[in-house]
Scaffold this active site. Structure first.
Site, short mmCIF file in Angstrom:
data_model
loop_
_atom_site.label_atom_id
_atom_site.label_comp_id
_atom_site.label_asym_id
_atom_site.label_seq_id
_atom_site.Cartn_x
_atom_site.Cartn_y
_atom_site.Cartn_z
N LYS A 99 0.57 -1.36 -0.10
CA LYS A 99 -0.23 0.01 -0.27
C LYS A 99 0.72 1.15 -0.27
O LYS A 99 0.64 2.07 -0.45
CB LYS A 99 -0.94 0.19 1.45
CG LYS A 99 -2.13 -0.64 1.20
CD LYS A 99 -2.65 -1.47 2.16
CE LYS A 99 -3.89 -1.71 1.73
NZ LYS A 99 -4.21 -2.58 3.49
N GLN A 151 -4.85 -0.92 10.03
CA GLN A 151 -4.74 -2.36 9.00
C GLN A 151 -4.94 -3.55 9.92
O GLN A 151 -5.34 -4.01 10.96
CB GLN A 151 -3.38 -2.97 8.81
CG GLN A 151 -2.93 -4.09 7.57
CD GLN A 151 -3.54 -4.02 7.00
OE1 GLN A 151 -3.97 -2.88 5.79
NE2 GLN A 151 -4.00 -5.29 6.02
N ASP A 155 -10.65 2.92 3.97
CA ASP A 155 -11.19 1.09 3.55
C ASP A 155 -12.72 1.05 3.76
O ASP A 155 -13.77 0.52 3.32
CB ASP A 155 -11.18 0.55 4.79
CG ASP A 155 -9.64 0.43 4.79
OD1 ASP A 155 -9.08 -0.12 5.92
OD2 ASP A 155 -9.23 -0.62 3.79
N1 LIG Z 1 -7.63 -2.49 6.74
C1 LIG Z 1 -7.68 -3.58 5.64
N2 LIG Z 1 -7.19 -4.93 5.84
C2 LIG Z 1 -7.19 -6.02 5.75
C3 LIG Z 1 -7.97 -5.11 4.59
C4 LIG Z 1 -8.62 -4.57 3.86
O1 LIG Z 1 -8.54 -4.31 3.01
N3 LIG Z 1 -8.54 -3.16 4.62
N4 LIG Z 1 -8.04 -6.60 3.72
C5 LIG Z 1 -7.05 -8.05 4.14
C6 LIG Z 1 -5.80 -7.95 2.70
N5 LIG Z 1 -5.61 -6.94 1.77
C7 LIG Z 1 -5.78 -5.77 2.45
O2 LIG Z 1 -5.24 -5.27 2.98
C8 LIG Z 1 -4.36 -7.59 0.80
C9 LIG Z 1 -5.08 -8.68 0.35
C10 LIG Z 1 -3.56 -8.79 -0.29
C11 LIG Z 1 -2.43 -7.90 -0.76
C12 LIG Z 1 -1.71 -8.14 -2.07
O3 LIG Z 1 -1.58 -7.56 -3.00
N6 LIG Z 1 -1.30 -9.86 -2.28
C13 LIG Z 1 -0.40 -10.00 -3.33
C14 LIG Z 1 0.21 -11.64 -3.42
C15 LIG Z 1 1.26 -10.57 -1.70
C16 LIG Z 1 2.02 -11.32 -1.08
O4 LIG Z 1 2.80 -12.33 -1.65
O5 LIG Z 1 1.99 -11.64 -0.11
C17 LIG Z 1 -1.19 -10.17 -4.47
O6 LIG Z 1 -2.81 -11.58 -4.67
O7 LIG Z 1 -0.39 -10.25 -5.36
C18 LIG Z 1 -2.70 -6.93 -0.63
C19 LIG Z 1 -3.87 -5.83 0.67
C20 LIG Z 1 -6.94 -8.42 5.94
N7 LIG Z 1 -7.15 -6.93 6.08
#
Ligand SMILES: Nc1nc2c(c(=O)[nH]1)N[C@@H](CN(C=O)c1ccc(C(=O)N[C@@H](CCC(=O)O)C(=O)O)cc1)CN2
Length: 290
Positions: free
Chosen positions: A52, A96, A119
């Site tokens: 982010k 988060q 969010d």
């Molecule tokens: N305050 C928040 N917390 C969380 C949220 C949210 O929307 N707001 N959502 C989930 C997950 N999440 C955001 O934070 C999230 C999940 C995955 C990714 C991402 O970039 N995934 C990559 C792989 C990352 C890796 O290798 O670990 C991908 O899918 O290509 C970003 C954000 C939980 N908490």
């Protein structure tokens, strides 16, 4: 089968934002500013927060991270949020998730000023979204909608089955796809892990679009979907060998799909991009630019 490439779509959306921000800065305005609060050292959260903050840079935003210890009290966290709520230099703030078990997540979400709730989790924004009114929409759900739009996937009149009823994905995406604004007008069935297996199969096997967000590797198997289904895999499961997989048995199911999201490189990237869109909206609201 074709991939719904979240990385490609997210890069395109953030590049558009960056161009828009350059125009605002060129006219003398400050940069949009997002604050992220991270409590403790939850490894996946570290990765997501890093994504982010990096995306803020690509978008032309100021992105700052406030780290708090695992032992921070709920009252201390609420006080920190209150300070950010009253800081005119910050356009949007997120905490988060997940938080340590001694902290009530809903109390924290409710403490964020709705106008800074990028969010889209605050009851005011969730309610306004449900009513089809202007609101910050939950980032993952909004990112899925933007990905479907990017690839011109037909939604109107389609049968969508959502598996999972979380407040941050399943519930909002179900409402947004059924709503009658920018992308929606689908017929949506919301199922979950308590749905009886036969009923679940009856629904998913007839679905044009399946969205799964249950956090169980391989939950969606080949026999659960019809030929030509559009499959949105929200799962982000880290296996013992470190491999990241979704909630879909990708190798077995992908050949039946017309479109499918990869994990990684699908919905996760869109979550981050949608957060950038919401941050720009908060900034534009602040400066009466929209
Ligand atoms: N305050 C928040 N917390 C969380 C949220 C949210 O929307 N707001 N959502 C989930 C997950 N999440 C955001 O934070 C999230 C999940 C995955 C990714 C991402 O970039 N995934 C990559 C792989 C990352 C890796 O290798 O670990 C991908 O899918 O290509 C970003 C954000 C939980 N908490």
């Amino acid at each position: 089968m074709e991939l719904l490439d979240g990385k490609k779509c997210a890069e395109s959306l953030v590049a558009d934002i960056s161009r828009k921000v350059a125009g605002y800065i060129g006219s003398g305005l400050r940069k949009p500013h997002m604050t992220i609060i991270l409590v403790g050292t939850h490894a996946p959260s570290e990765s997501y927060v890093k994504s982010k903050i990096a995306s803020c840079g690509r978008a032309g935003f100021e992105g700052n991270l406030i780290r708090l210890p695992e032992t921070v009290t709920e009252q201390e966290l609420l006080a920190k949020i209150s300070g950010i709520n009253n800081d005119p230099s910050t356009d949007g703030v997120i905490v988060q998730l997940p938080l340590p078990s001694h902290i009530n997540e809903q109390n924290v979400i409710n403490a964020i000023a709705p106008e800074k709730d990028i969010d889209g989790f605050h009851p005011t924004n969730f309610g306004r979204m449900a009513l089809g009114q202007k609101a910050f929409r939950p980032a993952t759900a909004y990112g899925i909608c933007k990905l479907l739009q990017f690839y011109d996937i037909p939604i109107r009149g389609k049968h969508c089955v959502v598996i999972g009823r979380s407040n941050i994905v399943g519930k909002p995406i179900s409402i947004m796809l059924a709503n009658d604004f920018d992308i929606g007008n689908a017929t949506v069935t919301l199922t979950h892990i308590e749905t009886p297996r036969e009923l679940l199969l009856d629904e998913t096997r007839r679905a044009d679009i399946v969205i799964v967000a249950v956090g169980i590797p391989g939950f969606v198997s080949e026999d659960m979907v019809k030929e030509g289904v559009v499959l949105i895999d929200v799962g982000i499961n880290r296996l013992e060998n470190g491999k990241l997989v979704g909630d879909v048995d990708f190798a077995a199911v992908a050949p039946k799909c017309s479109w499918i999201t990869p994990v990684p490189g699908g919905v996760g990237r869109m979550t981050v991009a949608a957060l950038m869109i919401n941050t720009l909206m908060a900034y534009e609201n602040n400066f009466n630019l929209n």
